[in-house]
Design a protein around this motif. Structure first.
Motif, PDB file in Angstrom:
ATOM      1  N   SER A  40       6.584  39.549  19.968  1.00 35.34           N
ATOM      2  CA  SER A  40       7.368  40.773  19.831  1.00 35.34           C
ATOM      3  C   SER A  40       8.548  40.743  20.787  1.00 35.34           C
ATOM      4  CB  SER A  40       6.498  41.994  20.130  1.00 35.34           C
ATOM      5  OG  SER A  40       7.310  43.145  20.321  1.00 35.34           O
ATOM      6  N   PRO A  41       9.736  41.141  20.336  1.00 35.13           N
ATOM      7  CA  PRO A  41      10.878  41.240  21.258  1.00 35.13           C
ATOM      8  C   PRO A  41      10.653  42.250  22.372  1.00 35.13           C
ATOM      9  CG  PRO A  41      11.611  41.287  18.981  1.00 35.13           C
ATOM     10  CD  PRO A  41      10.120  41.442  18.954  1.00 35.13           C
ATOM     11  N   CYS A  42       9.636  43.110  22.218  1.00 37.11           N
ATOM     12  CA  CYS A  42       9.329  44.123  23.236  1.00 37.11           C
ATOM     13  C   CYS A  42       8.110  43.731  24.067  1.00 37.11           C
ATOM     14  CB  CYS A  42       9.113  45.479  22.580  1.00 37.11           C
ATOM     15  SG  CYS A  42      10.490  46.027  21.548  1.00 37.11           S
ATOM     16  N   TYR A  43       7.753  42.450  24.057  1.00 38.09           N
ATOM     17  CA  TYR A  43       6.603  41.978  24.819  1.00 38.09           C
ATOM     18  C   TYR A  43       6.808  42.257  26.316  1.00 38.09           C
ATOM     19  CZ  TYR A  43       3.237  38.673  26.876  1.00 38.09           C
ATOM     20  OH  TYR A  43       2.217  38.102  27.609  1.00 38.09           O
ATOM     21  N   LYS A  44       5.931  43.105  26.857  1.00 39.57           N
ATOM     22  CA  LYS A  44       5.946  43.469  28.279  1.00 39.57           C
ATOM     23  C   LYS A  44       7.319  43.931  28.749  1.00 39.57           C
ATOM     24  CE  LYS A  44       2.025  40.631  29.744  1.00 39.57           C
ATOM     25  NZ  LYS A  44       1.541  39.583  30.671  1.00 39.57           N
ATOM     26  N   GLN A  45       8.036  44.631  27.863  1.00 37.01           N
ATOM     27  CA  GLN A  45       9.393  45.034  28.198  1.00 37.01           C
ATOM     28  C   GLN A  45       9.784  46.330  27.488  1.00 37.01           C
ATOM     29  OE1 GLN A  45      12.809  42.078  28.116  1.00 37.01           O
ATOM     30  NE2 GLN A  45      13.339  43.255  26.300  1.00 37.01           N
ATOM     31  N   GLU A  46      10.055  47.378  28.244  1.00 40.09           N
ATOM     32  CA  GLU A  46      10.664  48.569  27.667  1.00 40.09           C
ATOM     33  C   GLU A  46      12.041  48.167  27.146  1.00 40.09           C
ATOM     34  OE1 GLU A  46       9.282  51.547  27.437  1.00 40.09           O
ATOM     35  OE2 GLU A  46       7.459  51.084  28.562  1.00 40.09           O
ATOM     36  N   SER A  47      12.278  48.406  25.866  1.00 42.82           N
ATOM     37  CA  SER A  47      13.445  47.810  25.223  1.00 42.82           C
ATOM     38  C   SER A  47      14.325  48.838  24.532  1.00 42.82           C
ATOM     39  CB  SER A  47      12.994  46.770  24.188  1.00 42.82           C
ATOM     40  OG  SER A  47      12.240  45.741  24.794  1.00 42.82           O
ATOM     41  N   VAL A  48      15.549  48.416  24.280  1.00 34.21           N
ATOM     42  CA  VAL A  48      16.495  49.187  23.477  1.00 34.21           C
ATOM     43  C   VAL A  48      17.048  48.250  22.409  1.00 34.21           C
ATOM     44  CG1 VAL A  48      18.589  50.582  23.451  1.00 34.21           C
ATOM     45  CG2 VAL A  48      17.083  50.623  25.452  1.00 34.21           C
ATOM     46  N   ALA A  49      17.034  48.689  21.170  1.00 33.38           N
ATOM     47  CA  ALA A  49      17.518  47.877  20.056  1.00 33.38           C
ATOM     48  C   ALA A  49      18.938  48.278  19.692  1.00 33.38           C
ATOM     49  CB  ALA A  49      16.604  48.036  18.847  1.00 33.38           C
ATOM     50  N   PHE A  50      19.788  47.260  19.526  1.00 34.14           N
ATOM     51  CA  PHE A  50      21.146  47.441  19.019  1.00 34.14           C
ATOM     52  C   PHE A  50      21.163  46.894  17.594  1.00 34.14           C
ATOM     53  CE2 PHE A  50      23.015  46.592  23.551  1.00 34.14           C
ATOM     54  CZ  PHE A  50      22.385  47.731  24.013  1.00 34.14           C
ATOM     55  N   HIS A  51      21.250  47.778  16.619  1.00 35.21           N
ATOM     56  CA  HIS A  51      21.202  47.377  15.216  1.00 35.21           C
ATOM     57  C   HIS A  51      22.594  47.451  14.609  1.00 35.21           C
ATOM     58  CE1 HIS A  51      20.419  47.614  10.892  1.00 35.21           C
ATOM     59  NE2 HIS A  51      19.259  47.042  11.136  1.00 35.21           N
ATOM     60  N   PHE A  52      22.932  46.428  13.808  1.00 40.87           N
ATOM     61  CA  PHE A  52      24.230  46.379  13.144  1.00 40.87           C
ATOM     62  C   PHE A  52      24.022  46.261  11.640  1.00 40.87           C
ATOM     63  CE2 PHE A  52      24.700  44.672  17.379  1.00 40.87           C
ATOM     64  CZ  PHE A  52      25.884  45.230  17.845  1.00 40.87           C
ATOM     65  N   THR A  53      24.546  47.224  10.879  1.00 40.89           N
ATOM     66  CA  THR A  53      24.557  47.145   9.422  1.00 40.89           C
ATOM     67  C   THR A  53      25.966  46.752   9.004  1.00 40.89           C
ATOM     68  OG1 THR A  53      22.859  48.865   9.233  1.00 40.89           O
ATOM     69  CG2 THR A  53      24.156  48.389   7.273  1.00 40.89           C
ATOM     70  N   TRP A  54      26.084  45.513   8.518  1.00 37.95           N
ATOM     71  CA  TRP A  54      27.386  44.920   8.217  1.00 37.95           C
ATOM     72  C   TRP A  54      27.754  45.074   6.746  1.00 37.95           C
ATOM     73  CZ3 TRP A  54      29.662  43.529  12.601  1.00 37.95           C
ATOM     74  CH2 TRP A  54      28.902  43.045  13.659  1.00 37.95           C
ATOM     75  N   LYS A  55      29.040  45.079   6.483  1.00 41.21           N
ATOM     76  CA  LYS A  55      29.520  44.928   5.124  1.00 41.21           C
ATOM     77  C   LYS A  55      29.175  43.519   4.640  1.00 41.21           C
ATOM     78  CE  LYS A  55      33.241  48.188   6.089  1.00 41.21           C
ATOM     79  NZ  LYS A  55      34.687  48.395   6.306  1.00 41.21           N
ATOM     80  N   ALA A  56      29.051  43.361   3.334  1.00 38.30           N
ATOM     81  CA  ALA A  56      28.525  42.110   2.773  1.00 38.30           C
ATOM     82  C   ALA A  56      29.581  41.004   2.759  1.00 38.30           C
ATOM     83  CB  ALA A  56      27.991  42.359   1.367  1.00 38.30           C
ATOM     84  N   ASP A  57      30.008  40.599   3.959  1.00 34.92           N
ATOM     85  CA  ASP A  57      30.978  39.518   4.119  1.00 34.92           C
ATOM     86  C   ASP A  57      30.420  38.548   5.152  1.00 34.92           C
ATOM     87  OD1 ASP A  57      33.101  37.820   4.600  1.00 34.92           O
ATOM     88  OD2 ASP A  57      34.590  39.400   4.905  1.00 34.92           O
ATOM     89  N   TRP A  58      29.614  37.603   4.682  1.00 37.59           N
ATOM     90  CA  TRP A  58      28.893  36.718   5.598  1.00 37.59           C
ATOM     91  C   TRP A  58      29.840  35.871   6.447  1.00 37.59           C
ATOM     92  CZ3 TRP A  58      25.656  35.749   8.924  1.00 37.59           C
ATOM     93  CH2 TRP A  58      25.237  34.462   9.287  1.00 37.59           C
ATOM     94  N   GLU A  59      30.944  35.416   5.878  1.00 39.13           N
ATOM     95  CA  GLU A  59      31.855  34.583   6.656  1.00 39.13           C
ATOM     96  C   GLU A  59      32.402  35.332   7.868  1.00 39.13           C
ATOM     97  OE1 GLU A  59      32.558  31.318   6.603  1.00 39.13           O
ATOM     98  OE2 GLU A  59      30.852  31.359   5.225  1.00 39.13           O
ATOM     99  N   ALA A  60      32.728  36.587   7.672  1.00 36.63           N
ATOM    100  CA  ALA A  60      33.221  37.396   8.792  1.00 36.63           C
ATOM    101  C   ALA A  60      32.108  37.655   9.807  1.00 36.63           C
ATOM    102  CB  ALA A  60      33.797  38.714   8.275  1.00 36.63           C
ATOM    103  N   VAL A  61      30.925  38.025   9.306  1.00 34.88           N
ATOM    104  CA  VAL A  61      29.803  38.320  10.208  1.00 34.88           C
ATOM    105  C   VAL A  61      29.403  37.074  10.982  1.00 34.88           C
ATOM    106  CG1 VAL A  61      27.381  39.027  10.275  1.00 34.88           C
ATOM    107  CG2 VAL A  61      28.988  40.219   8.768  1.00 34.88           C
ATOM    108  N   ARG A  62      29.436  35.930  10.333  1.00 27.55           N
ATOM    109  CA  ARG A  62      29.035  34.670  10.980  1.00 27.55           C
ATOM    110  C   ARG A  62      29.916  34.363  12.184  1.00 27.55           C
ATOM    111  NH1 ARG A  62      29.837  29.104   9.725  1.00 27.55           N
ATOM    112  NH2 ARG A  62      31.234  29.681   8.023  1.00 27.55           N
ATOM    113  N   GLN A  63      31.152  34.799  12.149  1.00 29.05           N
ATOM    114  CA  GLN A  63      32.057  34.580  13.284  1.00 29.05           C
ATOM    115  C   GLN A  63      31.874  35.625  14.381  1.00 29.05           C
ATOM    116  OE1 GLN A  63      36.201  33.721  12.098  1.00 29.05           O
ATOM    117  NE2 GLN A  63      35.442  33.411  10.009  1.00 29.05           N
ATOM    118  N   ILE A  64      31.403  36.806  13.995  1.00 23.91           N
ATOM    119  CA  ILE A  64      31.254  37.894  14.970  1.00 23.91           C
ATOM    120  C   ILE A  64      29.967  37.759  15.774  1.00 23.91           C
ATOM    121  CG2 ILE A  64      30.957  40.398  15.194  1.00 23.91           C
ATOM    122  CD1 ILE A  64      32.710  40.634  12.642  1.00 23.91           C
ATOM    123  N   LEU A  65      28.890  37.290  15.142  1.00 18.83           N
ATOM    124  CA  LEU A  65      27.597  37.249  15.828  1.00 18.83           C
ATOM    125  C   LEU A  65      27.639  36.458  17.137  1.00 18.83           C
ATOM    126  CD1 LEU A  65      25.069  36.930  12.852  1.00 18.83           C
ATOM    127  CD2 LEU A  65      25.749  38.970  14.126  1.00 18.83           C
TER     128      LEU A  65
END
Length: 422
Positions: free
Chosen positions: A334-359
């Motif tokens: 789990s990404p929250c294993y032994k760690q109080e966590s905060v999630a940053f979620h991104f819902t992208w427009k369906a343009d994988w080439e653009a998203v692939r450069q941003i990540l």
């Protein structure tokens, strides 16, 4: 294989056949005779974590509720049941789950295997509600992983990333039913989180912040209040500089709130308020891509400011971004294993080439805070770095080898990120 794409349409499965068994015996027989096989849920993964180049097995007909244990507050279900279907049943019998994801459309087994989460300072992810699960291993035999076992392997199996076998049965902890109400506030300045993060996120049972990163402001604050009865919750008209909305909102600017869960403080059942979207409507924006990263709670403001520095690169390709808190757990992967966590979620427009450069740009900004990507979403994190973020990964690797020595459930994703030492 017909209909070989995932929910978002961005991933094409490579399997030659999709099998839909109706009985446990059929699952066992299929698994035993297959050379390579993976389980497919509601196809809400955005990468190849559920893919296989031979057989995919769907649990869409494994969607029954098997038993309600009112003495021990547990419910047992088949692995393919969706949260929305279980929730209605539990509510009718006076019970609830401690938390839900944004979408009630996803399967319980799939969500738990990838450590999908709801939100709330006191709420661990969905997998933390599992008490036991039945898994069909590579040889076709069943194995039970239970919290009551003393070998400690339960904590490794719950978030199993699909590598242990086919999850046919799950027993979940449940709690008494409760009512909730939901309020939305508009325009919370990012700077308010510097000194008031704890106050903001402890203001309700579950709190989400939404932004399109066009400015250093969160467009919306969603507060989900747990009610002691059926009465209305009372809130002030202002919340750390944000203003109470008098009309329902959709998280994505410009979208109709018709498919969102009820707002404006109107009381209702827990399962109709905890998700952001209603079961009978199209979830979220529809055709989209998703990424998500988990950072330690103690670093959240610095990490958000780091993302804010590159928001001009992010915002043109973004529908919306969500920030929410998750309590720590003891589940190995789990990404929250032994760690109080905060999630940053991104819902992208369906343009994988653009998203692939941003990540990679986003990951570079939050790398100092040891950000962990969501297993089933899009990320660019190199395997060696990802492996370094999980102290129990060597033990998990060993668990997979014990249960599946020939790698029948080990696909390219697991080979790359889990099994191979980089």
């Amino acid at each position: 294989m017909e209909n070989n794409r995932n929910w978002a349409g961005n991933y094409r499965y490579s399997a030659s056949e999709l099998l839909v068994p109706e009985t446990l015996e059929q699952i066992q027989e299929i698994v035993a005779r297959s050379n390579r096989i993976k389980t497919l849920g509601t196809r809400h993964s955005f990468n190849g974590i559920a893919d296989c180049n031979e057989n995919l097995i769907s649990l869409q007909k494994f969607n029954r509720i098997l038993a309600l244990d009112t003495k021990h507050n547990k419910v047992t279900v088949e692995g393919g049941i969706r949260y929305g279907d279980l929730c209605q049943y539990l509510y009718e019998f006076g019970y609830a789950l401690h938390n839900l994801a944004s979408l009630p459309h996803i399967t319980i087994a799939g969500a738990c295997q990838t450590a999908t989460h709801g939100s709330g300072d006191q709420n661990a992810n969905l997998a933390s509600a599992i008490h036991s699960m039945e898994v069909v291993k590579a040889d076709g035999n069943k194995v039970i992983f239970s919290r009551e076992q003393q070998d400690g392997l339960f904590a490794g199996a719950v978030v199993g990333l699909g590598g242990l076998g086919v999850i046919t049965k799950i027993t979940l902890d449940i709690i008494p039913t409760f009512q909730m109400s939901q309020f939305v506030f508009d325009h919370l300045p990012l700077v308010q989180l510097k000194d008031h993060f704890d106050e903001i996120f402890s203001s309700a049972y579950s709190v989400s912040l939404f932004t399109d990163w066009k400015t250093s402001t969160f467009n919306q604050v969603w507060q989900k209040h747990k009610l002691p009865g059926f009465e209305h919750a009372e809130v002030e008209s202002e919340f750390f500089g944000s203003k109470l909305s008098s009309v329902p909102r959709h998280p994505v600017p410009g979208y109709s709130a018709e498919n969102c869960s009820e707002q404006l403080g109107i009381p209702g059942p827990w399962h109709e308020r905890l998700p952001h979207f209603r079961m009978d409507f199209t979830p979220s924006a529809g055709e989209e891509l998703q990424s998500e990263y988990f950072v330690p709670r103690k670093d959240v403001y610095q990490a958000l400011c780091a993302i804010d520095r590159i928001r001009d690169f992010i915002s043109p390709h973004l529908y919306v971004s969500e920030v929410r808190t998750i309590a720590e757990d003891n589940l190995w992967m789990s990404p929250c294993y032994k760690q109080e966590s905060v999630a940053f979620h991104f819902t992208w427009k369906a343009d994988w080439e653009a998203v692939r450069q941003i990540l990679p740009m986003i990951e570079e900004q939050i790398a100092p805070y040891h950000a962990r990507p969501h297993w089933a979403k899009l990320f660019a994190t190199p395997p060696a770095h990802l492996q370094s973020l999980y102290e129990k990964l060597p033990d998990f690797r060993q668990l997979l080898l014990q249960n599946d020595p020939q790698g029948k459930f080990c696909n390219d994703f697991l080979k790359n990120y889990i099994m191979e030492k980089h």
